[in-house]
Design an enzyme around this catalytic site. Structure first.
Site, PDB file in Angstrom:
ATOM      1  N   GLY A  23      37.127  29.790  39.854  1.00 42.87           N
ATOM      2  CA  GLY A  23      37.111  30.949  38.964  1.00 42.87           C
ATOM      3  C   GLY A  23      37.239  30.584  37.503  1.00 42.87           C
ATOM      4  O   GLY A  23      38.107  29.803  37.119  1.00 42.87           O
ATOM      5  N   GLY A  25      37.800  32.819  34.989  1.00 38.94           N
ATOM      6  CA  GLY A  25      38.364  33.967  34.277  1.00 38.94           C
ATOM      7  C   GLY A  25      39.456  33.507  33.328  1.00 38.94           C
ATOM      8  O   GLY A  25      39.514  32.338  32.938  1.00 38.94           O
ATOM      9  N   PHE A  26      40.346  34.420  32.955  1.00 40.76           N
ATOM     10  CA  PHE A  26      41.397  34.083  31.990  1.00 40.76           C
ATOM     11  C   PHE A  26      42.277  32.941  32.502  1.00 40.76           C
ATOM     12  O   PHE A  26      42.592  32.013  31.755  1.00 40.76           O
ATOM     13  CB  PHE A  26      42.263  35.310  31.699  1.00 40.76           C
ATOM     14  N   VAL A  91      32.443  30.234  46.211  1.00 35.55           N
ATOM     15  CA  VAL A  91      33.324  29.623  47.204  1.00 35.55           C
ATOM     16  C   VAL A  91      33.488  30.608  48.356  1.00 35.55           C
ATOM     17  O   VAL A  91      33.817  31.772  48.148  1.00 35.55           O
ATOM     18  CB  VAL A  91      34.695  29.282  46.581  1.00 35.55           C
ATOM     19  N   GLU A 182      39.738  54.199  28.699  1.00 35.06           N
ATOM     20  CA  GLU A 182      38.869  53.696  27.630  1.00 35.06           C
ATOM     21  C   GLU A 182      37.409  54.103  27.846  1.00 35.06           C
ATOM     22  O   GLU A 182      36.707  54.428  26.898  1.00 35.06           O
ATOM     23  CB  GLU A 182      39.039  52.175  27.506  1.00 35.06           C
ATOM     24  N   ASP A 311      45.379  37.515  38.857  1.00 35.96           N
ATOM     25  CA  ASP A 311      45.300  38.695  39.727  1.00 35.96           C
ATOM     26  C   ASP A 311      45.451  38.368  41.207  1.00 35.96           C
ATOM     27  O   ASP A 311      46.013  39.147  41.980  1.00 35.96           O
ATOM     28  CB  ASP A 311      43.931  39.394  39.558  1.00 35.96           C
ATOM     29  N   ALA A 328      45.351  40.282  32.083  1.00 39.39           N
ATOM     30  CA  ALA A 328      45.022  38.972  31.520  1.00 39.39           C
ATOM     31  C   ALA A 328      46.250  38.170  31.064  1.00 39.39           C
ATOM     32  O   ALA A 328      46.334  36.969  31.354  1.00 39.39           O
ATOM     33  CB  ALA A 328      44.027  39.149  30.368  1.00 39.39           C
TER      34      ALA A 328
END
Lengths: 438, 438
Positions: A23, A25-26, A91, A182, A311, A328
């Site tokens: 991954g 991501g952050f 994966v 948002e 997460d 995040a």
């Protein structure tokens, strides 16, 4: 023969132990950065070739930004790293005993494994919602929603059927967390400032925005004050907020809510929740409510040399009995902490993870936001400036910051959105990625 | 039931005669602008909701620009026009006797009709090439090519099969006109400056760029001097140019040329030619070699109150026995001339069209271009500056100019491309639009 048959994950071993990161991501990019000078060969796997700055994905969906502002090539982020390998591969499983992972393009062995593959949209097992609503987790999904929305307005000017006009112009947003709030704010902006210029033949009083949340207040993770302010701001945009309410049924044409309300709508945005992106291969005892159980050092419970952050990781504690919030900052801090621990030879020197909540925030259209700092909650224009600054500084890549800032300045000055192009025409089926399976 | 059954092109008649424009390309937007203050109700139809600045489409394909730089919302272009209607609809036929056009969403009557729907990729009837090569006429096609190209490199690092590596990294560009030459130059740039940073594990000596053209020289529409210079510039990028050569066969894995050469390649870019986008309904006698025959006032031969301008229009003359070159300046000038004529009550005041060739140009990578002015031909850095200036000023919309300029400055300074995102993953079938039918 699969189209991937000729592909293999043959990565040459170096003299360093191999750390595989699932991954980009952050959490994934932070751990790779933290370990840049450590004694590891690093292999990062992601099914996309880019990192997505998810907090601004809703602006891609609402025609405020192009994907290149909020996504950054993973190869570019790491182009100065030595003994670093990126592979675009999904994966599909892991084998902690053999210390291998399986992908669509073959197996790969690891010495240490960091699972950082985040979360996926949670439909709570409802196939109808999975098939008919728009999720907001990935760039292609945001682009689909944008094209769908603009096509709806193009169709609205071509129908005299008032019920059809209703279905085309109504938007139902499910989920009152930051994404839902948002998106609702951004759609409110479009309705007020942008769309009437484009579609002078539509009376925008028929366009209704609905926000539905199962809980008693918006932004459940934030302060009461911020929840109230968010509700107040949304009301100014004529967003109809239904709290303590869930979606009972959606046939693609009308939404039925638990309080009996029926809303005609061809667009339902599903921002009601996420769940961990669990990969096959871990024992059932390592899982907890859709997340991977880890100890305070991010070590996956019950297996060796496997870590999970962000997460996907459920680091259970008295303070967080179901794990930390799926945001995040948690992923980044866990990655930083794990990075520091992994450079120590002995685990005796490891430090346990402690989350430092620096605050949270959400924006609701032009000039308005809510910010919760640990000891201070505020809203309004100043909060909006803070929101913009923090988000801008968090975007990966200097170019992306520049592009985003210029777009924001342009959008603000002109009450315009630059990217109203229908590139993905007449989609009937959304670009569901396999990760968004039920 | 078709998904369009509930849609209708009901446009209210005003007290002005209705002029319908098919197509929002260079000709279409110019004629609408020219007639802004004239006594017409104007209806514009396009199957996209945006105008495409086609001369820079190759930069979208080669990751230099995002679509929002070169495409502009048609509604936005005309948002200050009165008695103007845009409809996103595909025109499928016309009936000059009834004075109506047919679309997928119903019929529309006109008083005057301007056909400005341009050209489509010409496969010369070859189904194999139509199915397996990448055209370069529309934004979705350019995005497809970009994702395909980047995916090829992601796959290259995952294969040990040398023949497969060859197929993945070779690019064959068919057509030595401006599009072919500019794509070749942009790919040469990527190979030299951008991709090696991203893919340190690929030896880019294996990447071969081929440009194939059936004629005896590149840029057949330009001067001999420019042809020679273009060839020289392409050679510097190691582009292998084969002139007097055509593609005999392509099975998706290897290209066979008329001289017997076989090139392994999974990517063939088809820029070999275009042909008019003929709509059903005109008599055979109104057509000439895939274009609509018009007189020197752009009036379609054999029918009343129908005009054609731009690529689709064949205005035959001694100077141009098959009509004018299919380039933007012709379309714009024909639109301007027609606009001026249409405001006169009497056709006695109409002026016949005379093309003023202001020159042509092409760029071949960083710092290099060729420019032909009517009496002066030059190349090199100054030509490149001229090329950039002229293209920048021709892009529709101030925001688009700004975005394009900033991207160019960024790309130039950093030897980087900002938009290397694979958004359309593992495409096996390209986004063929119906207009690109054989």
């Amino acid at each position: 023969m699969s189209p991937f048959d000729h592909l293999h994950l043959d990565i040459p071993r170096s003299n360093k132990p191999r750390l595989v990161i699932i991954g980009g991501g952050f959490g994934g990019i932070q751990i790779a950065k933290s370990l840049r000078k450590a004694n590891f060969q690093i292999v990062m796997l992601d099914r996309h070739n880019y990192h997505t700055f998810q907090p601004l994905l809703y602006q891609v969906a609402t025609a405020g930004l192009e994907p290149d502002s909020i996504a950054e090539s993973l190869r570019k982020i790491f182009d100065n790293h030595k003994d670093f390998y990126f592979r675009m591969a999904r994966v599909t499983g892991l084998n902690p005993e053999k210390k291998t992972i399986t992908t669509l393009v073959g197996e790969l062995s690891y010495d240490l494994l960091v699972i950082a593959n985040g979360s996926k949209t949670n439909y709570f097992g409802n196939r109808e919602l999975y098939e008919r609503t728009f999720p907001m987790k990935q760039v292609p999904q945001a682009l689909d929603l944008r094209s769908h929305m603009l096509q709806n307005f193009e169709q609205t000017v071509m129908t005299q059927d008032l019920r059809e006009k209703d279905r085309l112009t109504n938007f139902v947003i499910v989920g009152g967390g930051p994404t839902g709030v948002e998106v609702a704010g951004a759609l409110g902006e479009l309705k007020k400032h942008v769309l009437p210029k484009d579609y002078p033949d539509i009376d925008f009083n028929i366009m209704n925005l609905h926000l539905v949340d199962g809980g008693p207040r918006l932004l459940a993770g934030m302060s009461d004050k911020s929840s109230k302010k968010a509700l107040e701001y949304l009301n100014k945009f004529d967003v109809k907020v239904s709290l303590n309410t869930v979606v009972k049924d959606y046939d693609g044409q009308k939404v039925t809510l638990s309080d009996g309300t029926v809303i005609p709508a061809k667009t339902v945005i599903w921002a009601a929740g996420v769940t961990g992106n669990i990969i096959d291969g871990l024992p059932e005892s390592s899982l907890h409510k859709g997340r991977i159980k880890v100890d305070e050092y991010s070590r996956v419970v019950g297996v060796d040399d496997v870590f999970a952050i962000g997460d996907i990781a459920g680091m259970l504690s008295d303070e967080f009995p179901n794990g930390h919030p799926m945001v995040a900052p948690v992923a980044i801090q866990q990655a930083q902490a794990l990075g520091k621990n992994l450079v120590h030879q002995s685990t005796a020197d490891w430090k346990s993870f402690k989350y430092r909540d620096k605050g949270s925030m959400a924006t609701i259209g032009r000039n308005k936001a809510v910010v919760d700092l640990p000891k201070f909650h505020f809203g309004g224009f100043f909060a909006w400036m803070v929101w913009m600054f923090v988000h801008l500084m968090s975007i990966v890549g200097f170019r992306n910051r520049l592009v985003t800032l210029s777009n924001w300045v342009w959008n603000y000055m002109t009450y315009d959105r630059g990217t109203r192009l229908i590139i993905r025409t007449f989609i009937r089926k959304k670009s569901h990625k396999p990760s968004d399976s039920l």
